[in-house]
Design a protein around this motif. Structure first.
Motif, PDB file in Angstrom:
ATOM      1  N   ASN A 282     -21.997  -0.721  46.520  1.00  0.00           N
ATOM      2  CA  ASN A 282     -22.987  -1.253  47.454  1.00  0.00           C
ATOM      3  C   ASN A 282     -24.395  -1.006  46.913  1.00  0.00           C
ATOM      4  N   PHE A 283     -25.212  -2.033  46.916  1.00  0.00           N
ATOM      5  CA  PHE A 283     -26.579  -1.885  46.420  1.00  0.00           C
ATOM      6  C   PHE A 283     -27.361  -0.908  47.286  1.00  0.00           C
ATOM      7  N   ILE A 284     -28.067   0.017  46.616  1.00  0.00           N
ATOM      8  CA  ILE A 284     -28.941   0.986  47.286  1.00  0.00           C
ATOM      9  C   ILE A 284     -30.322   0.871  46.653  1.00  0.00           C
ATOM     10  N   PRO A 285     -31.356   0.569  47.432  1.00  0.00           N
ATOM     11  CA  PRO A 285     -32.711   0.472  46.869  1.00  0.00           C
ATOM     12  C   PRO A 285     -33.227   1.848  46.461  1.00  0.00           C
ATOM     13  N   LYS A 286     -33.372   2.071  45.180  1.00  0.00           N
ATOM     14  CA  LYS A 286     -33.742   3.384  44.658  1.00  0.00           C
ATOM     15  C   LYS A 286     -35.243   3.486  44.388  1.00  0.00           C
ATOM     16  N   PRO A 287     -35.822   4.660  44.608  1.00  0.00           N
ATOM     17  CA  PRO A 287     -37.238   4.869  44.289  1.00  0.00           C
ATOM     18  C   PRO A 287     -37.530   4.644  42.808  1.00  0.00           C
ATOM     19  N   HIS A 288     -38.762   4.299  42.526  1.00  0.00           N
ATOM     20  CA  HIS A 288     -39.253   4.079  41.164  1.00  0.00           C
ATOM     21  C   HIS A 288     -38.561   2.909  40.478  1.00  0.00           C
ATOM     22  N   THR A 289     -38.085   1.937  41.247  1.00  0.00           N
ATOM     23  CA  THR A 289     -37.525   0.709  40.683  1.00  0.00           C
ATOM     24  C   THR A 289     -38.224  -0.488  41.307  1.00  0.00           C
ATOM     25  N   PRO A 290     -38.133  -1.670  40.684  1.00  0.00           N
ATOM     26  CA  PRO A 290     -38.733  -2.862  41.305  1.00  0.00           C
ATOM     27  C   PRO A 290     -38.152  -3.186  42.675  1.00  0.00           C
TER      28      PRO A 290
ATOM     29  N   GLU B  20     -28.574  -3.343  52.969  1.00  0.00           N
ATOM     30  CA  GLU B  20     -27.795  -4.198  53.865  1.00  0.00           C
ATOM     31  C   GLU B  20     -27.032  -3.347  54.871  1.00  0.00           C
ATOM     32  N   SER B  21     -26.824  -3.859  56.062  1.00  0.00           N
ATOM     33  CA  SER B  21     -26.176  -3.098  57.129  1.00  0.00           C
ATOM     34  C   SER B  21     -24.700  -2.859  56.806  1.00  0.00           C
ATOM     35  N   PRO B  22     -24.125  -1.754  57.301  1.00  0.00           N
ATOM     36  CA  PRO B  22     -22.703  -1.476  57.069  1.00  0.00           C
ATOM     37  C   PRO B  22     -21.798  -2.592  57.568  1.00  0.00           C
ATOM     38  N   ASP B  23     -22.160  -3.241  58.682  1.00  0.00           N
ATOM     39  CA  ASP B  23     -21.318  -4.320  59.206  1.00  0.00           C
ATOM     40  C   ASP B  23     -21.280  -5.506  58.240  1.00  0.00           C
ATOM     41  N   ASP B  24     -22.433  -5.865  57.687  1.00  0.00           N
ATOM     42  CA  ASP B  24     -22.471  -6.969  56.725  1.00  0.00           C
ATOM     43  C   ASP B  24     -21.698  -6.611  55.453  1.00  0.00           C
ATOM     44  N   LEU B  25     -21.838  -5.364  55.009  1.00  0.00           N
ATOM     45  CA  LEU B  25     -21.094  -4.932  53.821  1.00  0.00           C
ATOM     46  C   LEU B  25     -19.593  -4.969  54.084  1.00  0.00           C
ATOM     47  N   LEU B  26     -19.187  -4.580  55.283  1.00  0.00           N
ATOM     48  CA  LEU B  26     -17.765  -4.595  55.634  1.00  0.00           C
ATOM     49  C   LEU B  26     -17.204  -6.011  55.574  1.00  0.00           C
TER      50      LEU B  26
ATOM     51  N   SER C  20     -22.617   5.054  51.312  1.00  0.00           N
ATOM     52  CA  SER C  20     -23.752   4.371  50.677  1.00  0.00           C
ATOM     53  C   SER C  20     -24.973   4.368  51.587  1.00  0.00           C
ATOM     54  N   GLU C  21     -24.749   4.206  52.878  1.00  0.00           N
ATOM     55  CA  GLU C  21     -25.865   4.223  53.829  1.00  0.00           C
ATOM     56  C   GLU C  21     -26.540   5.594  53.837  1.00  0.00           C
ATOM     57  N   LEU C  22     -25.747   6.665  53.858  1.00  0.00           N
ATOM     58  CA  LEU C  22     -26.330   8.005  53.836  1.00  0.00           C
ATOM     59  C   LEU C  22     -27.058   8.251  52.522  1.00  0.00           C
ATOM     60  N   GLU C  23     -26.485   7.779  51.420  1.00  0.00           N
ATOM     61  CA  GLU C  23     -27.153   7.925  50.130  1.00  0.00           C
ATOM     62  C   GLU C  23     -28.516   7.244  50.148  1.00  0.00           C
ATOM     63  N   ALA C  24     -28.592   6.060  50.753  1.00  0.00           N
ATOM     64  CA  ALA C  24     -29.867   5.340  50.818  1.00  0.00           C
ATOM     65  C   ALA C  24     -30.883   6.107  51.659  1.00  0.00           C
ATOM     66  N   ILE C  25     -30.439   6.673  52.788  1.00  0.00           N
ATOM     67  CA  ILE C  25     -31.350   7.439  53.651  1.00  0.00           C
ATOM     68  C   ILE C  25     -31.918   8.631  52.903  1.00  0.00           C
ATOM     69  N   LEU C  26     -31.036   9.367  52.207  1.00  0.00           N
ATOM     70  CA  LEU C  26     -31.486  10.559  51.488  1.00  0.00           C
ATOM     71  C   LEU C  26     -32.288  10.192  50.246  1.00  0.00           C
ATOM     72  N   SER C  27     -31.967   9.068  49.636  1.00  0.00           N
ATOM     73  CA  SER C  27     -32.691   8.654  48.442  1.00  0.00           C
ATOM     74  C   SER C  27     -34.128   8.264  48.760  1.00  0.00           C
ATOM     75  N   ARG C  28     -34.333   7.568  49.885  1.00  0.00           N
ATOM     76  CA  ARG C  28     -35.683   7.115  50.251  1.00  0.00           C
ATOM     77  C   ARG C  28     -36.295   7.976  51.348  1.00  0.00           C
ATOM     78  N   GLY C  29     -35.716   9.151  51.567  1.00  0.00           N
ATOM     79  CA  GLY C  29     -36.149   9.994  52.674  1.00  0.00           C
ATOM     80  C   GLY C  29     -37.419  10.773  52.414  1.00  0.00           C
ATOM     81  N   ASP C  30     -37.987  11.313  53.502  1.00  0.00           N
ATOM     82  CA  ASP C  30     -39.190  12.132  53.407  1.00  0.00           C
ATOM     83  C   ASP C  30     -38.857  13.568  53.787  1.00  0.00           C
ATOM     84  N   ARG C  31     -39.889  14.413  53.900  1.00  0.00           N
ATOM     85  CA  ARG C  31     -39.694  15.854  54.120  1.00  0.00           C
ATOM     86  C   ARG C  31     -39.017  16.142  55.455  1.00  0.00           C
ATOM     87  N   ARG C  32     -39.143  15.263  56.429  1.00  0.00           N
ATOM     88  CA  ARG C  32     -38.525  15.505  57.741  1.00  0.00           C
ATOM     89  C   ARG C  32     -37.008  15.614  57.651  1.00  0.00           C
TER      90      ARG C  32
END
Length: 866
Positions: free
Chosen positions: A453-461, A468-474, A499-511
């Motif tokens: 599943n595609f995950i938008p990663k920091p420092h990339t274009p 994408e939402s989990p329902d659409d991916l399903l 993948s959704e949790l990975e995206a949250i933690l990848s683009r997450g902030d200090r909170r």
């Protein structure tokens, strides 16, 4: 030698994960040391022992006089439970030292879903979780690795986060920290001095936070202390040749995930795939000299005993001298019966000569990464390959009788349509038909499609894109399952919630630091493992903190500040934005650092002379590349390989000399399983310089025979193995070579050698001893009664199913000796286990110390042709 974990290890799965003692382990006398660093990998042992970065740092630090590096891995949940119930701390593998006693505790962060494992390890060794709560006596807790380029969700837990390459930086940080401790500098001031001491050093407690009004995410404010770096520039090794890839690191006794000698060919990538974070943060491309790679490979197989070698980097096909390098390595490795594989191949990088060389030894499957199912979507993500290239690579592989092709794709990519998803199965089907339409093939062509599943990663274009939402991916996954089944393809997919949790933690902030801690306290462990992932607990943690995952998963304004903007990987934001805009117009950006219009580096010195005179393509991404130096280096690499090919190899010895080893297996080697021994002995023979004969055919195997499997945890005084050598070696010489390199607990008792044809050995029976401190007065009577029974019904549970059988035919004799009870069992049929027999005789304590004493063997000559 006793170990603090001796009492609990028999109760856990794979106890060998926690003992250490592997071949090439580096153990230094603490009295001779100035400082120690614990290299921690927050995953299970088998994964950590496969990681190349850990090997590099381990070798680098241990090469320094007065410094030591030791290893620690996250304990599996059964071991964590034992440690908590007994109050024992997490220990290093080398010296069984608590991690709290080290000067520096360094974590390698490779994956966001290992964050909770970091907290498990810190907690088990008694180190406060938060940096601000540590005092002057606590070790310096640092982190490195690719996810450290966006570390805010775990920033509260680290004193210092290293951004970039660690070869030079780790040793410098360790030395500075030791000096600051010696001078008794207060911890807060010591951290500030470390932050000012070099590139790549991010000390989170020195920076304050503020919310960006456009994105709603919390970002790092420019510090009032003008001396603090802002942004923090990554640490970078200019020349990998200054740091040859190590061969002196521990070799796993328990099977690692990648159980082979893996060599890093290069760092960085020329391709510029717009979804790929590694392709951005590891720029510029830096290659290891091919002569150095060859030396490392040969040294690794001879010293460590590996029989598999993997050349690895972000794109091995783009290594400038890959074709002559593989040709030369294949020439040298084929006589050694060592297999060679390449990771991360691109479809355009598979010339026929390269496939010919790779297929000489144990080549069965090939992996390609088209990433998208249609050409239009491949243009969006900047994947510079066409379907014709992919099908041509499949044809070349199947023509050489490779039987399995793996194709990697992603779903949920920006601008993806229903046709793009359907194109994934279409491409897999077309590749399979290429193989099926070859009537001369001996085996059926198989194709497996793996979809992540595609995950938008920091420092990339694509860092501004939405997930994408989990329902659409399903829905897309279900469509692929149906289509792949109809097309006769194998299909693998990634769990959409992880993948959704990975995206949250990848683009997450200090909170999110509080969310990670809450999830951990609720019981989250090993979140990357399907059987342990608990998304409901993560959802609870987010709700309790009042955080909506939407802003972390949605589209981000291109003019907003981001939680990772304070870290500079070298690639400029203006370049990333330009590539993002080009992707929305389906515009390709051809590979940089290559001659304009070319996808591959020239393959011969003559072509290199001609092609490398052209100007190399550059997009001015912000990373300082010396293009003239690149051209010169690549040309020199081709010349190196031309000279290496002129060397003649010694003739291969032929012969057939039988050798049988009788050995004992005792503590601590009892933690090794039978499968571990099946790998350990061939490697030990290779390390000892003993040339073993291999079988013929497509999958050559060493000609070694073992006695039946010994239950893990049981000792034995009568284990045997037999192997065939290419030349006769005196018994005394074999002993002298093998004994120093065997792990503790394996002891050679005798060796019988002689020239003969191969033999077939039939094992008739075995003897097992149940030691008894005091022999019951009526033990002999109990034994007679047991032998008098007509049947001994035994029920066993395997994979949740109960099976019952009669073990009486295998029980041959019971004899009372001074050392305990001697049991002789036939090997044909349902043989009794020590615990079962002890239970039948009502002496249960004997089962815990039972050992196997030996075998009764019947040998018969067989025709040498069989």
């Amino acid at each position: 030698m006793s170990h603090p974990y001796d009492e609990i290890l028999p109760r856990v799965l794979k106890p060998g994960r926690y003992r250490g003692g592997e071949f090439q382990e580096c153990v230094k006398d603490p009295g001779d040391l100035r400082g120690r660093v614990a290299l921690c990998f927050p995953e299970v042992y088998e994964l950590g022992m496969s990681h190349m970065g850990m090997k590099i740092l381990y070798s680098r630090v241990n090469a320094c006089e007065g410094l030591a590096a030791e290893r620690a891995f996250c304990p599996w949940p059964d071991m964590e439970s034992e440690l908590r119930s007994t109050g024992l701390p997490l220990l290093s593998l080398e010296t069984a030292s608590p991690l709290s006693q080290f000067d520096v505790v360094g974590f390698s962060l490779q994956y966001e879903l290992s964050y909770t494992n970091v907290l498990t390890m810190l907690d088990l060794c008694g180190i406060p979780l938060h940096s601000e709560k540590r005092n002057d006596d606590d070790p310096l807790v640092i982190a490195g690795g690719p996810v450290c380029f966006s570390p805010e969700p775990v920033a509260d837990f680290f004193d210092l986060i290293l951004i970039g390459d660690g070869e030079e930086a780790l040793q410098e940080i360790l030395e500075e920290w030791l000096s600051l401790r010696k001078d008794k500098v207060p911890r807060k001031e010591a951290l500030r001095r470390l932050a000012l001491g070099g590139d790549g050093r991010y000390v989170p407690t020195l920076y304050s936070l503020e919310e960006d009004p456009l994105s709603g995410l919390v970002c790092i404010r420019k510090p009032e202390d003008q001396e603090l770096p802002f942004p923090v520039t990554r640490a970078q090794v200019a020349d990998l040749a200054d740091y040859p890839f190590p061969t002196d690191t521990p070799v796993a006794d328990n099977q690692a995930i990648f159980d082979r000698h893996a060599i890093e060919l290069a760092r960085g990538c020329t391709e510029g795939c717009r979804f790929c974070q590694a392709g951005m943060i590891y720029r510029p491309v830096r290659e290891r000299p091919p002569s150095q790679v060859i030396d490392t490979v040969l040294k690794g197989i001879h010293e460590a005993g590996y029989d598999e070698v993997s050349l690895s980097c972000l794109s091995t096909a783009d290594y400038s001298a890959i074709v002559p390098l593989v040709r030369e390595l294949s020439r040298r490795l084929e006589p050694e019966r060592v297999s060679l594989s390449l990771s991360s191949l691109r479809a355009y990088g598979l010339p026929e000569s390269l496939l010919d060389d790779l297929s000489k030894v144990r080549a069965t499957s090939l992996t390609l990464a088209p990433e998208a199912g249609t050409q239009s979507l491949r243009d969006v993500i900047n994947k510079n390959i066409t379907e014709e290239m992919i099908l041509e690579s499949a044809r070349r592989a199947f023509e050489r009788d490779w039987n399995h092709l793996k194709l990697y794709f992603m779903i949920g990519l920006p601008t993806e349509t229903r046709e793009d998803v359907a194109g994934i199965v279409d491409m897999g089907k077309n590749c399979r038909e290429v193989g099926l339409n070859m009537p001369e093939r001996k085996r059926r062509a198989e194709v497996t499609v793996s979809v992540s599943n595609f995950i938008p990663k920091p420092h990339t274009p694509f860092q501004w894109c939405a997930m994408e939402s989990p329902d659409d991916l399903l829905r897309k996954q279900e469509s692929l399952k149906y289509s792949a089944r109809r097309a006769g393809l194998g299909l693998k997919w990634h769990d959409r919630k992880t993948s959704e949790l990975e995206a949250i933690l990848s683009r997450g902030d200090r909170r999110l630091s509080t969310v990670v801690e809450k999830a951990w306290r609720k019981g989250c462990r090993f979140d990357s493992w399907d059987e342990h992932f608990r998304p409901a607990l993560w959802k609870e943690a987010l709700e309790e903190e009042g955080l909506d995952p939407g802003p972390y998963l949605g589209t981000l304004p291109v003019d907003s500040r981001l939680p990772w903007d304070h870290l500079d990987p070298g690639v400029e934001q203006v370049f990333l934005l330009r590539e993002y805009q080009r992707s929305m117009r389906d515009r390709l950006s051809p590979p940089c650092s290559k001659p304009r219009g070319k996808l591959l580096h020239p393959a011969t010195p003559e072509e290199a002379e001609k092609g490398l005179d052209d100007a190399l393509l550059c997009y001015h991404c912000g990373v300082a590349c010396d293009l003239d130096a690149m051209k010169t280096e690549r040309l020199n690499f081709h010349r190196e390989m031309e000279e290496a090919a002129e060397e003649t190899l010694p003739e291969v010895e032929t012969g057939s000399y039988r050798c049988r080893i009788l050995y004992s297996k005792s503590h601590p080697a009892t933690s090794l399983s039978h499968l571990d021994l099946l790998r350990l002995w061939p490697r030990s023979l290779r390390r000892a310089g003993l040339s073993i004969l291999y079988s013929q055919g497509y999958h050559p195997h060493p000609r070694i025979s073992f006695t039946p499997a010994l239950p893990q945890g049981m000792e034995s005084r009568g284990e045997q193995l037999e192997f065939l050598l290419k030349r006769q070696v005196p018994k005394e010489e074999i002993l002298a070579r093998l004994r120093p390199i065997l792990p503790p607990g394996l002891e050679i008792l005798d060796i019988v050698c002689g020239e003969s044809s191969p033999m077939r050995t039939r094992l008739e029976s075995l003897e097992m001893i149940l030691p008894l401190e005091s022999i019951p007065a009526d033990l002999e009577e109990r034994c007679r009664e047991l032998l008098a029974r007509e049947s001994l019904e035994i029920t066993r549970v395997k994979k949740g199913k109960s099976r019952t059988g009669d073990a009486r035919p295998t029980l041959l004799a019971l004899d009372c000796l001074e050392e305990g009870l001697c049991v002789r069992l036939a090997l044909q049929g349902l043989a009794l286990k020590a615990a079962e027999l002890a239970g039948l005789l009502d002496i249960p304590d004997a089962a815990t110390s039972a050992y196997r004493r030996g075998f009764t063997l019947e040998e018969e000559e067989c025709d040498p042709a069989t």
